[in-house]
Design an enzyme around this catalytic site. Structure first.
Site, mmCIF file in Angstrom:
data_model
loop_
_atom_site.group_PDB
_atom_site.id
_atom_site.type_symbol
_atom_site.label_atom_id
_atom_site.label_comp_id
_atom_site.label_asym_id
_atom_site.label_seq_id
_atom_site.Cartn_x
_atom_site.Cartn_y
_atom_site.Cartn_z
ATOM 1 N N ASP A 1 0.854 -1.177 0.000
ATOM 2 C CA ASP A 1 0.000 0.000 0.000
ATOM 3 C C ASP A 1 0.906 1.249 0.000
ATOM 4 O OD1 ASP A 1 -2.182 1.671 -0.027
ATOM 5 O OD2 ASP A 1 -3.264 0.629 1.555
HETATM 6 C C1 BGC Z 1 -5.208 3.042 0.078
HETATM 7 C C2 BGC Z 1 -5.337 1.970 -0.965
HETATM 8 C C3 BGC Z 1 -5.257 2.572 -2.346
HETATM 9 C C4 BGC Z 1 -3.966 3.330 -2.471
HETATM 10 C C5 BGC Z 1 -3.754 3.938 -3.839
HETATM 11 C C6 BGC Z 1 -4.006 3.941 -0.175
HETATM 12 O O1 BGC Z 1 -4.011 5.044 0.668
HETATM 13 O O2 BGC Z 1 -5.100 2.441 1.345
HETATM 14 O O3 BGC Z 1 -6.534 1.273 -0.792
HETATM 15 O O4 BGC Z 1 -5.355 1.584 -3.313
HETATM 16 O O5 BGC Z 1 -3.949 4.371 -1.512
HETATM 17 O O6 BGC Z 1 -4.585 4.979 -4.101
#
Ligand code: BGC
Length: 740
Positions: A288
């Site tokens: 993530d």
């Molecule tokens: C979130 C993810 C997301 C990623 C990309 C993160 O802050 O937890 O779910 O896919 O950002 O946008």
């Protein structure tokens, strides 16, 4: 002669269809020579190029790429971007990768298409309320086609985290509290996005996230720590991921949270032992957003270099946004802290997926067809249907609903009655507020030309002002019926949107009370992204509809339901508490030694509130009534590897056609590990005409009856099992059978 030929053709077709549905999904057949091509490419790559494939960088909020991306991609030092979108922009950057970089490896464009790209469907929690995975498959497939048209080939969805705590804002992104329902939706969404072959036109690569147990954040506070037994992990939090992998998902995202002392973005047990060892997952894992760098804050490692080492060795393949693999990879390799084999394996997994995706054959989007493929009338129609099927009728005293289209006058009240933002929910892709049909518009579209529709906002979602109450009350007084739209603003749900209260924010509850006090028939429609606490409304208002954040066509769908063109058939995928102090409250809990049913003081309950929920898991009403009866089992006794069928008769005893969701629960009465009081193991949404009866059948076997014992072995233990069927997790008829 003709008939034999026809019979033969039917036989071949059925064999083909049978093979299609029974074959585990694999991409090897559709993407020939992938392994050989990966290895050939790998052999030519420098270390810098390899590490480049492990890097993903963010674009601009507008969908643009950054100047730095051009440079890195030209040098072969960037494997993937996120948020860069639109056929023109992706093509521009892709041309550099494919035509100017040494090895011509295409860039992989990722984006969060959670419940729609431009046509926004209901939030995933709402779609789970449909108890109709086929619906989620359809909407994901439409979202995939729009995503593909825009040049994006990878969505960071489905989010398959089980969530038992409505304070956690991201409960909105998943399928609720139950692993069985969650697994069904995980599977459906992966199939919707990817199809059976994600190299096909209009399909995109999916990403099951967030691996794992992110939804168990303590206190419901986002990004918080999780701590749980391995049994709970395997039985509650793993199943939707396993289902996603069974459905062929190409990627997983490691999460932000700590799990039992080892953050999930550096956890060898979850990332390698389970995922690669036990489940044989051969796709790749992306971290993530900056989760690798955050290992320092967690306190797992003291510096960047150790963070890269921990994440790479644990099994993270691609790093999102932080750049520690790239900055520290060469040193780690030189010092023997990370092996060449580990780096090569991560590159291999990423390239394998790029080949399977057909990126090398079709790296570009079609700029000419992009606009015509997005927000089409057909897509909007699907969004409307999805929103209608996702709504849950919570209360309907004396048939207050549906309303008559020829009603004389209707007051449409509340801060969310004409709000274009909230219905889109969190992660609304490229959805535009301007596209949203609000409830006010939906109602105006629906009623007869003679009906007078008046609107008063009353108050804001947040804030202390009741200045608008007087106008709202007068509007209600002058109308035959008042429909009040209350709930949450878009920003109050989703990531980093935890709440310590589940009450309606601001003055909204007072607004409902003021309207109710007029004595006019009052209906409350909830537009929200998590279970709310609404005891006063449930006790005092005759009709309550949970409409959720229903997407682009929310307003039309709400009108469809309010006026009876659609008979609501949704059911709650999560327990609704009476007060936030009851949280965590979920139906599949253990029994305790002093279950709350007992009448003495010394049992498991609260002094100041009932222990039972406001609305149980699986609950929902209809404009018609159903009777579930005549439970039959094919056997009263089975062996531990045997199975039996269980069925009930469902009858529509009311006057309208409608949908019932038949739910099957089991309880293993006594076992070497205590078992939940109920566990969902089957469900089916059916449509019945008035007076119509249908028998609904389920099969129970080892897959449904087992659990992880003290040695962490999956077993079906002998003894009594209860089987319970009904229309929600409390309204059930039951029988028992024995496992010998
Ligand atoms: C979130 C993810 C997301 C990623 C990309 C993160 O802050 O937890 O779910 O896919 O950002 O946008």
């Amino acid at each position: 002669m003709k008939t034999t030929r026809l019979a033969f053709q039917i036989l071949i077709l059925s064999l083909f269809l049978f093979a299609l549905v029974t074959t585990p999904i694999s991409h090897s057949s559709t993407a020939p020579n992938v392994e050989a091509r990966v290895n050939a490419l790998l052999a030519k790559m420098t270390l810098a190029e390899k590490l480049g494939q492990l890097q993903q960088l963010d674009g601009e909020g507008t969908g643009d790429f950054r100047p730095e991306h051009v440079d890195l991609i030209r040098k072969g030092l960037l494997g993937s971007t996120l948020n860069v979108r639109g056929a023109k922009k992706t093509n521009q950057l892709q041309r550099i990768a494919v035509e100017e970089s040494r090895l011509k490896i295409p860039n992989l464009f990722g984006y969060d298409v959670i419940h729609g790209y431009r046509t926004i469907f209901p939030i995933p929690l709402a779609e789970a309320s449909s108890w109709d995975p086929a619906l989620a498959e359809r909407t994901a497939s439409i979202a995939a086609a729009e995503t593909y048209a825009s040049g994006v080939r990878w969505t960071f969805a489905p989010m398959v985290d089980i969530a038992r705590d409505p304070r956690w804002g991201r409960i909105t992104e998943g399928a609720g509290e139950d692993p069985f329902l969650g697994a069904a939706f995980a599977r459906a969404r992966v199939l919707g996005f990817q199809g059976r072959d994600y190299s096909a036109q209009g399909k995109v690569l999916a990403c099951a996230k967030h691996w794992v147990a992110y939804g168990a954040a303590e206190g419901g506070r986002d990004y918080n720590t999780t701590d749980m037994s391995e049994q709970t992990l395997r039985e509650i939090y793993f199943p939707p991921f396993h289902a996603a992998i069974d459905a062929g998902v190409g990627t997983l995202m490691s999460a932000f949270n700590d799990l039992n002392g080892v953050p999930t973005s550096a956890n060898p047990f979850t990332l390698t032992k389970v995922l690669r060892g036990e489940w044989k997952f051969d796709g790749f894992v992306v971290s993530d957003y900056t989760a690798v760098k955050e290992l320092i804050n967690h306190g797992l490692v003291a510096n960047d270099r150790d963070a890269a080492q921990a994440a790479l060795n644990a099994g993270v393949d691609m790093e999102m946004v932080s750049r520690l693999f790239n900055q520290n990879g060469p040193d780690l390799l030189k010092d023997g802290k990370v092996s060449q084999a580990t780096i090569d394996e991560a590159v291999r997994r990423i390239l394998r997926i790029k080949f399977r995706l057909g990126l090398f054959e079709h790296p570009y989007a079609d700029e000419a067809t992009e606009a015509g493929s997005i927000l089409t009338a057909a897509n909007r129609a699907a969004a409307r249907e999805a929103a209608g099927r996702s709504m849950v009728l919570l209360k309907n005293q004396n048939d207050a609903l549906p309303l008559n289209k020829n009603i004389g006058s209707i007051a449409v009240i509340g801060p969310l009655a004409d709000d274009r933002r909230a219905p889109l929910g969190w992660w609304s892709g490229d959805g535009h507020d301007d596209d949203t049909v609000t409830a006010l518009t939906g109602i105006r579209n629906k009623v007869s030309p003679q009906t007078k529709v008046s609107y008063a906002k009353g108050c804001e979602v947040l804030g202390d002002s009741s200045a608008g109450f007087e106008e709202a009350v007068n509007t209600a007084r002058q109308s035959d019926v008042a429909v009040v739209f209350v709930g949450e603003a878009k920003e109050m749900v989703g990531e980093a949107a935890s709440r310590s209260s589940l009450d309606l924010p601001g003055r909204q509850m007072d607004l409902v009370k003021a309207i109710q006090a007029t004595g006019k028939p009052t209906i409350v429609v909830l537009i929200n992204g998590r279970p709310p606490t609404i005891a006063w409304i449930v006790d005092n208002v005759p009709a309550v509809l949970e409409a959720w954040m229903g997407g682009t066509e929310a307003g039309n769908a709400i009108a469809d339901v309010l006026f009876g063109d659609v008979n609501p058939g949704g059911r709650l995928p999560v327990t609704f508490p009476r007060t936030v102090g009851q949280v965590p409250i979920y139906y599949n809990h253990l029994n305790t030694g002093r279950p709350p049913e007992a009448s003495s003081r010394y049992n498991s309950k609260y002094l100041d509130v009932a222990w039972t929920p406001q609305f149980p898991f699986g609950f929902g009403l209809s404009y018609t009534q159903f009777k579930i009866s005549n439970l039959q089992m094919s056997a009263a006794e089975i062996t531990s590897n045997g199975s039996l069928t269980v069925s009930v008769e469902v009858m529509n005893t009311g006057k309208r056609a409608g949908d019932e969701v038949v739910q099957l629960y089991i309880r293993d009465v006594a076992a070497s590990m205590t078992r939940p009081v109920k566990e969902l193991k089957g469900f089916k949404r059916i449509t019945l005409k008035p007076g119509e009866t249908q028998r609904v059948e389920f099969t129970l076997g080892p897959e449904q009856l087992g659990f992880y014992n003290r040695d962490m072995r999956y077993v079906v233990e002998p003894g009594e099992f209860k089987v319970m069927l009904g229309s929600n997790s409390e309204d059930l008829i039951e029988k028992s059978f024995q496992v010998r």
